[in-house]
Design an enzyme around this catalytic site. Structure first.
Site, PDB file in Angstrom:
ATOM      1  CB  SER A  25     -10.794  76.795  97.165  1.00  0.00           C
ATOM      2  OG  SER A  25      -9.564  77.359  97.586  1.00  0.00           O
ATOM      3  CE  LYS A  26     -16.182  81.990  99.201  1.00  0.00           C
ATOM      4  NZ  LYS A  26     -16.827  81.442 100.351  1.00  0.00           N
ATOM      5  NE  ARG A  27      -6.704  77.368  99.700  1.00  0.00           N
ATOM      6  CZ  ARG A  27      -5.787  76.829  98.915  1.00  0.00           C
ATOM      7  NH1 ARG A  27      -4.607  77.373  98.813  1.00  0.00           N
ATOM      8  NH2 ARG A  27      -6.054  75.726  98.235  1.00  0.00           N
TER       9      ARG A  27
END
Ligand code: GLU
Length: 475
Positions: A239-241
């Site tokens: 994910s974006k993390r």
């Protein structure tokens, strides 16, 4: 003769093309190219609430950047509603589907009580044998087999057996007549003659339903292969993390599309322990046998290292179009006489991205050199005035400006002055670039050319003699 492999990539245009989607596209594209088959692009835009033209454009842009081209399409599901309706009608007529008038409230109750009793929410079949006709608010459900099993013969994961009693009569047409995902996908895959479907294993629960639809429509099953999801370094779903998710964000950071492709393919496919692949090599070697069962882990350092390797391996001329937008971003316009290939040649062994390369290239194009203060203080000292003068005079006489001639000129001056190469290399480097780090002196001078080199050395000579005069005045 066996049929041609026909694969597809069917993104839903509800956002940018992310790394996982790009990997799916790549696997299908490579398999089609490897086998001399065909690759179909289909935009699954029946969800009118969430689909946008901007996302469609972003998907095309990302695929084009990656060099993933398609042989058929793009088809848009929104333009194929009639085909779905026709198939839905056929399913109702052949007794494979039925109208259902159960209200959303009833369905919600069914769901709740299933949850309370610890069971899976499932339609209870209330309307299954009622023989209802169309009416406002009614949906159409698939009449799924009640017992037996549905087997997904997965090329990657092996046989996956689903108990039909666990599956239910899923909706194939909403009350407004629009098809659901499972119906539209199967109708498209049948009519587009798709015979190989490689996709993320987040779709695995849809596959038995889709297989049942194939069977009800009397169509031959395609080969299915479900690829494990890509994970972040902490082994949670990417994910974006974990870093930028959009493919084109990597273009904008200065990545080479071939590096991106190489990186993506290795998130789930391998060829022995080989890490570096050119595009042609991938087309030659890609197969379904070596798609792994375990999830690929996204490692941005690996991507960066691969990028540096791809930049090093590519020809100067092929790198130029990638570099130019980054030069423009730093305010540099390449003019017709500029030796851009030469510039790239000197920088490609030392640039990990095009952004880095553009930064490092700035000095070649600058009108005047701005000295890094510490560098000038350390290396542009009065003591260097003499050798600098000699170099300028010798270079003025030089007819050729190639590396070999330049090296001979410097060697002679060093011998005459008794100085070591290091003693004049750093001052010359600062004089030409303003910095202490740059490509090799001779290759750099060759690319800079006579005029720029001489004017920069003169500028440095003036600088050191002025500071020498300044120092004398102080004493
Ligand atoms: N539109 C679906 C998605 O983007 C495609 C699913 C499929 O490959 O069947 O997830």
């Amino acid at each position: 003769m066996t049929d041609k492999i026909i694969t597809r990539f069917p993104p839903s245009p509800t956002g940018y093309l992310h790394l996982g989607g790009a990997r799916t596209a790549l696997f299908n594209w490579l398999y089609a190219r490897h086998t001399g088959g065909r690759f179909v692009l289909r935009i699954e835009d029946t969800d009118t609430q969430r689909s946008t033209q901007a996302s469609v454009d972003a998907i095309f842009e990302a695929l084009e950047w990656l060099g993933i081209d398609w042989d058929e399409g793009p088809f848009f599901q929104s333009e194929r509603i009639d085909v779905y309706r026709e198939n839905i009608r056929r399913l109702v007529e052949t007794g494979h589907a039925y109208y259902c008038t159960c209200s959303p409230d009833r369905l919600e109750q069914m769901r709740k009580s299933a949850m309370e009793s610890g069971g899976k929410p499932k339609y209870d079949g209330t309307c299954r044998e009622k023989g209802l006709g169309p009416g406002p608010g009614s949906v159409i459900r698939f009449k799924a087999p009640l017992d037996g099993t549905t087997v997904v013969a997965d090329r990657i994961r092996g046989h996956i057996v689903f108990q039909n009693s666990e599956l239910d009569d899923f909706v194939i047409a909403r009350s407004d007549g629009m098809p659901t995902y499972n119906l539209a996908v199967v109708v498209d895959d049948i009519t587009m003659k798709i015979n190989t479907i490689i996709r993320g294993d987040d779709h695995i629960s849809n596959t038995p339903k889709q297989i049942q639809l194939y069977q009800a429509l009397g169509a031959e099953l395609p080969v299915f292969g479900h690829v494990p999801m890509v994970l972040g370094h902490d082994r949670t779903r990417l994910s974006k993390r974990h870093g930028a998710m959009s493919v084109t964000a990597y273009r904008d950071m200065g990545y080479h599309p071939d590096a991106m492709i190489n990186f993506l393919v290795r998130l789930g496919w391998s060829h022995g322990d080989q890490e570096f692949f050119t595009r042609d090599e991938l087309i030659e070697k890609f197969n379904l046998e070596h798609i792994g069962k375990s999830a690929g882990v996204f490692n941005p350092e690996k991507l960066l290292a691969l990028n540096a390797e791809h930049i090093r391996a590519a020809s100067e001329a092929s790198l130029a179009p990638h570099l130019i937008p980054f030069l423009q971003n730093t305010g540099i316009t390449v003019k017709p006489g500029d030796d851009l290939n030469g510039v790239i040649k000197t920088l490609k062994p030392r640039s990990k991205t095009f952004a880095e390369m553009a930064d490092a290239a700035a000095f070649y194009f600058a009108e005047t050199v701005v000295y890094d203060e510490a560098a000038a203080k350390k290396f542009l000292t009065p003591a260097i005035a003499g050798p600098l003068r000699q170099i300028v005079d010798a270079l003025k006489q030089a007819e050729n400006f190639d590396e070999a001639t330049l090296e001979a000129i410097f060697t002679k001056i060093l011998a005459d002055s008794g100085l070591k190469f290091g003693k004049i290399a750093q001052p010359v480097r600062v004089a030409l670039t303003g910095k202490t780090v740059s490509p090799g002196i001779f290759e750099m001078i060759e690319v800079l050319g006579k005029q720029k080199t001489l004017s920069r050395l003169e500028q440095a000579y003036a600088f050191v003699t002025v500071s020498a005069a300044g120092e004398e005045n102080l004493t």
